[in-house]
Design a protein around this motif. Structure first.
Motif, PDB file in Angstrom:
ATOM      1  N   GLU A  31     114.298 -14.739  -7.024  1.00 31.44           N
ATOM      2  CA  GLU A  31     112.827 -14.665  -5.949  1.00 31.44           C
ATOM      3  C   GLU A  31     111.898 -14.988  -6.290  1.00 31.44           C
ATOM      4  O   GLU A  31     111.460 -15.615  -5.222  1.00 31.44           O
ATOM      5  N   GLN A  32     111.411 -16.152  -7.506  1.00 32.56           N
ATOM      6  CA  GLN A  32     110.714 -16.909  -6.831  1.00 32.56           C
ATOM      7  C   GLN A  32     111.526 -18.763  -6.194  1.00 32.56           C
ATOM      8  O   GLN A  32     109.974 -18.627  -5.618  1.00 32.56           O
ATOM      9  N   VAL A  33     112.480 -19.122  -5.836  1.00 36.42           N
ATOM     10  CA  VAL A  33     112.660 -20.162  -4.995  1.00 36.42           C
ATOM     11  C   VAL A  33     112.289 -19.533  -3.735  1.00 36.42           C
ATOM     12  O   VAL A  33     111.816 -19.972  -2.717  1.00 36.42           O
ATOM     13  N   LYS A  34     112.918 -18.666  -3.336  1.00 34.98           N
ATOM     14  CA  LYS A  34     112.288 -17.756  -1.922  1.00 34.98           C
ATOM     15  C   LYS A  34     110.993 -17.864  -1.642  1.00 34.98           C
ATOM     16  O   LYS A  34     110.355 -17.385  -0.329  1.00 34.98           O
ATOM     17  N   THR A  35     109.917 -17.645  -2.928  1.00 31.75           N
ATOM     18  CA  THR A  35     108.446 -17.269  -2.182  1.00 31.75           C
ATOM     19  C   THR A  35     107.569 -18.823  -3.268  1.00 31.75           C
ATOM     20  O   THR A  35     106.681 -18.643  -2.072  1.00 31.75           O
ATOM     21  N   GLN A  36     107.884 -19.232  -3.794  1.00 30.84           N
ATOM     22  CA  GLN A  36     107.242 -20.619  -4.160  1.00 30.84           C
ATOM     23  C   GLN A  36     107.629 -21.915  -3.679  1.00 30.84           C
ATOM     24  O   GLN A  36     107.090 -22.770  -4.372  1.00 30.84           O
ATOM     25  N   HIS A  37     108.912 -22.188  -3.360  1.00 22.59           N
ATOM     26  CA  HIS A  37     109.121 -23.228  -3.190  1.00 22.59           C
ATOM     27  C   HIS A  37     108.558 -23.722  -1.853  1.00 22.59           C
ATOM     28  O   HIS A  37     107.844 -23.128  -1.036  1.00 22.59           O
ATOM     29  N   PRO A  38     108.189 -25.169  -1.902  1.00 18.91           N
ATOM     30  CA  PRO A  38     107.277 -25.685  -1.350  1.00 18.91           C
ATOM     31  C   PRO A  38     107.107 -25.253   0.520  1.00 18.91           C
ATOM     32  O   PRO A  38     106.668 -25.558   0.924  1.00 18.91           O
ATOM     33  N   THR A  39     109.065 -25.520   0.426  1.00 23.12           N
ATOM     34  CA  THR A  39     109.541 -25.755   1.742  1.00 23.12           C
ATOM     35  C   THR A  39     109.247 -24.373   2.890  1.00 23.12           C
ATOM     36  O   THR A  39     108.890 -24.521   3.940  1.00 23.12           O
ATOM     37  N   ILE A  40     108.465 -23.200   1.613  1.00 22.44           N
ATOM     38  CA  ILE A  40     108.880 -22.185   1.998  1.00 22.44           C
ATOM     39  C   ILE A  40     107.356 -22.068   2.614  1.00 22.44           C
ATOM     40  O   ILE A  40     106.577 -21.786   3.333  1.00 22.44           O
ATOM     41  N   THR A 107     110.160 -18.449  16.060  1.00 22.93           N
ATOM     42  CA  THR A 107     111.438 -19.107  15.581  1.00 22.93           C
ATOM     43  C   THR A 107     110.770 -20.005  14.460  1.00 22.93           C
ATOM     44  O   THR A 107     112.343 -20.071  13.082  1.00 22.93           O
ATOM     45  N   GLY A 108     109.642 -20.312  13.665  1.00 26.89           N
ATOM     46  CA  GLY A 108     109.583 -20.620  11.998  1.00 26.89           C
ATOM     47  C   GLY A 108     109.754 -19.457  11.609  1.00 26.89           C
ATOM     48  O   GLY A 108     110.189 -19.332  10.307  1.00 26.89           O
ATOM     49  N   GLU A 109     109.188 -18.063  11.765  1.00 30.11           N
ATOM     50  CA  GLU A 109     110.003 -17.359  11.088  1.00 30.11           C
ATOM     51  C   GLU A 109     111.879 -17.038  10.621  1.00 30.11           C
ATOM     52  O   GLU A 109     112.053 -16.845   9.415  1.00 30.11           O
ATOM     53  N   TRP A 110     112.364 -17.263  11.848  1.00 30.91           N
ATOM     54  CA  TRP A 110     113.404 -17.261  11.588  1.00 30.91           C
ATOM     55  C   TRP A 110     113.757 -18.405  10.328  1.00 30.91           C
ATOM     56  O   TRP A 110     114.713 -18.834  10.134  1.00 30.91           O
ATOM     57  N   GLN A 111     113.127 -19.757  11.081  1.00 31.90           N
ATOM     58  CA  GLN A 111     113.642 -21.287  10.338  1.00 31.90           C
ATOM     59  C   GLN A 111     113.349 -21.031   8.711  1.00 31.90           C
ATOM     60  O   GLN A 111     113.824 -21.031   7.691  1.00 31.90           O
ATOM     61  N   LYS A 112     112.039 -20.238   8.449  1.00 31.38           N
ATOM     62  CA  LYS A 112     111.623 -19.752   7.337  1.00 31.38           C
ATOM     63  C   LYS A 112     112.759 -19.039   6.976  1.00 31.38           C
ATOM     64  O   LYS A 112     113.132 -19.089   5.037  1.00 31.38           O
ATOM     65  N   VAL A 113     113.537 -17.668   7.018  1.00 29.12           N
ATOM     66  CA  VAL A 113     115.061 -17.013   6.362  1.00 29.12           C
ATOM     67  C   VAL A 113     115.570 -18.311   6.480  1.00 29.12           C
ATOM     68  O   VAL A 113     116.644 -17.707   5.193  1.00 29.12           O
ATOM     69  N   ALA A 114     116.485 -18.155   7.260  1.00 29.83           N
ATOM     70  CA  ALA A 114     117.309 -20.088   7.022  1.00 29.83           C
ATOM     71  C   ALA A 114     117.365 -20.304   5.032  1.00 29.83           C
ATOM     72  O   ALA A 114     117.674 -20.894   5.150  1.00 29.83           O
ATOM     73  N   THR A 115     116.176 -20.970   5.783  1.00 34.37           N
ATOM     74  CA  THR A 115     116.098 -22.111   4.379  1.00 34.37           C
ATOM     75  C   THR A 115     115.746 -21.152   3.418  1.00 34.37           C
ATOM     76  O   THR A 115     116.212 -21.397   2.146  1.00 34.37           O
ATOM     77  N   GLN A 116     115.193 -19.851   2.642  1.00 34.22           N
ATOM     78  CA  GLN A 116     115.394 -19.180   2.275  1.00 34.22           C
ATOM     79  C   GLN A 116     116.537 -19.067   1.993  1.00 34.22           C
ATOM     80  O   GLN A 116     117.188 -18.873   0.143  1.00 34.22           O
TER      81      GLN A 116
END
Length: 396
Positions: A31-40, A107-116
């Motif tokens: 949960e922390q990496v999916k919401t607080q990582h700088p890339t996200i 596109t950015g939304e899907w990129q975010k999900v892929a990165t998560q």
């Protein structure tokens, strides 16, 4: 008084440091990496940026202000005018731009999900590695207890003259090797924990919540890889690219041109004039070239989507195959090998304690048990990592 203040201050600092340190579970780490990582956070800003730009297409050409002279005579007579001229884009221009920017945001939304999902896989794999090291340390502690018992028996038998010093020294040497492994495991655990702190950007983490590695279990179900974020991202990029072609083509649309004039004509004032018309592009070759290039880019994205699907399908086959094979191997370990070896270990220790078994046989049997248990932990780690890869393939 000063001493009391100093003690109070130190107490507060110590309490703060203790509270700052924390043990983290796998769910909390994900949960922390999916919401607080700088890339996200960066991708959140990109999405926000694209949605702000939805109104960029509402821009209109500059208002033109000026002075004009017409039909001038020798005495300076004629028509003198102050004018204001404004051109307007057709409504389709702003609409196409708005739709295009929303496509970029999607596109950015899907990129975010892929990165998560990628970050989740990395954290989950790292977490399993930490539990593997913890379990190895626990196994070594169990072995040290056994070696202590054998060492105690060897000392008693050497003291009464039943054996010489060799059994005792051999047992102590084996025990020291395990202690050396423990020190290496502690260092490995510290290094892996630092990696977890780095990916979570959180130095307050001092340990993970779980205490040992246990086999993961779930149900293997069909996966619709077309819905995977990596595939959806490419699909959305293609849609945005097609919409960009429409934005480019909007440059070929005519503009509405309007103007008003305040005139002095042959010495009379005020006079008024106006105009209305269309601005039409005469040369379209450059714009058509951009559209053709965009069409080729769409075809490249389509091929990229095909390649990405093939990659995911290969990963799925490997993950499922590994899960099935490792589950079968672990079942054999748990139902056949481990119970037999544990029974053998107990009988060997009992036989050695009453002098029916030589110490070399005991130590060899114990080394065999150690190797099997280590292999078991390795299989559990491989199985859990296979499940991590499988879960990565699940659609969001």
């Amino acid at each position: 008084m000063h001493r009391f203040i100093l003690i109070t201050t130190l107490f507060v600092i110590m309490c703060w440091r203790l509270n700052a340190q924390r043990v983290i579970s796998l769910e909390e780490a994900i949960e922390q990496v999916k919401t607080q990582h700088p890339t996200i956070l960066q991708q959140d800003l990109y999405i926000q940026q694209q949605r702000i730009l939805k109104d960029a297409g509402k821009n209109q050409p500059f208002l033109s202000l000026g002075y004009s002279m017409e039909e001038l005579g020798a005495a300076g007579t004629g028509v003198h005018a102050l004018y204001a001229q404004q051109d307007f884009n057709l409504p389709q221009v702003a609409k196409r731009k708005s739709v295009y920017q929303e496509a970029l945001a999607q596109t950015g939304e899907w990129q975010k999900v892929a990165t998560q999902k990628q970050l989740e896989r990395s954290v989950a794999a790292l977490y399993q590695q930490l539990l593997f090291l913890k379990s190895q340390e626990g196994l070594n502690k169990e072995l040290l207890i056994v070696y202590d018992k054998i060492e105690t028996i060897a000392k008693k038998r050497a003291k009464v003259g039943e054996t010489g010093a060799i059994p005792l020294i051999t047992t102590q040497s084996a025990k020291q090797q395990i202690e050396w492994q423990q020190m290496n495991l502690e260092q490995d655990y510290t290094n892996q924990l630092i990696l977890l702190q780095q990916i979570l950007m959180d130095s307050s983490i001092i340990d993970v919540a779980d205490t040992s590695l246990t086999p993961s279990s779930s149900r293997i179900a069909p996966i619709n890889l077309d819905k995977h974020p990596l595939v959806e991202q490419i699909h959305q990029s293609k849609l945005a690219n097609d919409l960009q072609s429409e934005v480019i083509e909007s440059q070929l649309l005519p503009q509405l041109s309007t103007g008003i004039q305040l005139q002095v004509a042959e010495g009379t004032f005020p006079n008024f004039g106006g105009q209305i018309g269309l601005n039409v592009p005469l040369f379209a070759k450059g714009i058509k070239a951009q559209v053709q290039a965009n069409t080729l880019n769409s075809r490249m994205l389509e091929q990229r989507k095909v390649w990405q699907l093939q990659q995911l399908q290969s990963q799925q086959k490997i993950a499922v195959q590994n899960i099935r094979l490792l589950t079968k191997q672990l079942s054999y370990f748990e139902t056949v090998l481990l119970p037999t070896l544990q029974q053998q270990q107990a009988l060997n220790q009992q036989a050695f304690s009453i002098g029916e078994l030589d110490y070399l046989n005991v130590l060899q049997g114990l080394e065999q048990i150690i190797e099997v248990k280590r292999r078991y932990l390795q299989l559990v780690l491989q199985l859990n990592l296979a499940w991590v890869d499988y879960n990565y393939l699940l659609e969001s």
